[in-house]
Design an enzyme around this catalytic site. Sequence first.
Site, PDB file in Angstrom:
ATOM      1  N   LYS A   7       1.111  -2.871  -4.293  1.00 42.41           N
ATOM      2  CA  LYS A   7      -0.022  -1.948  -4.319  1.00 42.41           C
ATOM      3  C   LYS A   7      -1.274  -2.621  -4.867  1.00 42.41           C
ATOM      4  CE  LYS A   7      -1.786   2.294  -6.392  1.00 42.41           C
ATOM      5  NZ  LYS A   7      -1.558   3.351  -7.398  1.00 42.41           N
ATOM      6  N   HIS A  19       0.656   9.529  -3.704  1.00 43.77           N
ATOM      7  CA  HIS A  19       0.335  10.609  -2.767  1.00 43.77           C
ATOM      8  C   HIS A  19       0.615  10.173  -1.329  1.00 43.77           C
ATOM      9  CE1 HIS A  19      -1.540  12.803  -6.036  1.00 43.77           C
ATOM     10  NE2 HIS A  19      -2.317  11.771  -6.288  1.00 43.77           N
TER      11      HIS A  19
END
Length: 242
Positions: free
Chosen positions: A141, A162
Amino acid sequence: MPLPRPAPAPDATKRDLALEVHRRLCAEYGCPVLYFHALSPLDELVSSLLSHRTKNADSARAFASLRAAFEDWAAVRDAPVAEVERAIAGVTWPEAKAPALQRTLRALTERQGLLDLSHLAGMSVPEATAWLASLPGVGPKTAAAVLSFSTLRGRALPVDSHHHRVAARLGLIPKSLAVGPSHAVLEALLPEDWDAQGFYDHHQMLMRHGQRCCFFRGPACGRCVLRDLCPEGQSRLGTTPA
């Protein structure tokens, strides 16, 4: 250094689903999305390391606090860890992030001889991802965020919690697949001719949908523009997918 292992060849049905999801969410939230800042790759690395499990506003304040408290990132690297911890007190787990940030900055200095990531501009996205991921504290990430969000504007796909939740509920990835390895799988679903803006928009769309509709608890399936595509949504609504 080894490049990241390529994801399996994407299923054509999932690729079509990913594109339809992108189309609908762009219609719902608006594309293209303006980049939210224009930090250098090194600045973005620091910002991303601070942002883990932390609200954007809080990590932004911590980043600004570091910039105000220290002359440069070398000063952050060399400062007593307690001073760095005080400067980033607003983030989640500052007692862990302060020494972790310093370890990353030291490793970068040892490898490059200076604190600079401009050389990433001359690498392919897979090469740059592998280079960044070899630094302590940098996972998929963070590497994708540096390449996508910074002034490099690379064709990388960050996946936050999310984004990951929405993708799993839609069946784009198995629910058992962790966030880290999901990056390669989800990126492989996107068209090869998409530019960096397309990748950025896709991340923003799934992230926003997770924040505004597909909540962790009590998702608003009744008003979801993806409900006919979503097995979990259909199950929650007590209907059968078309």
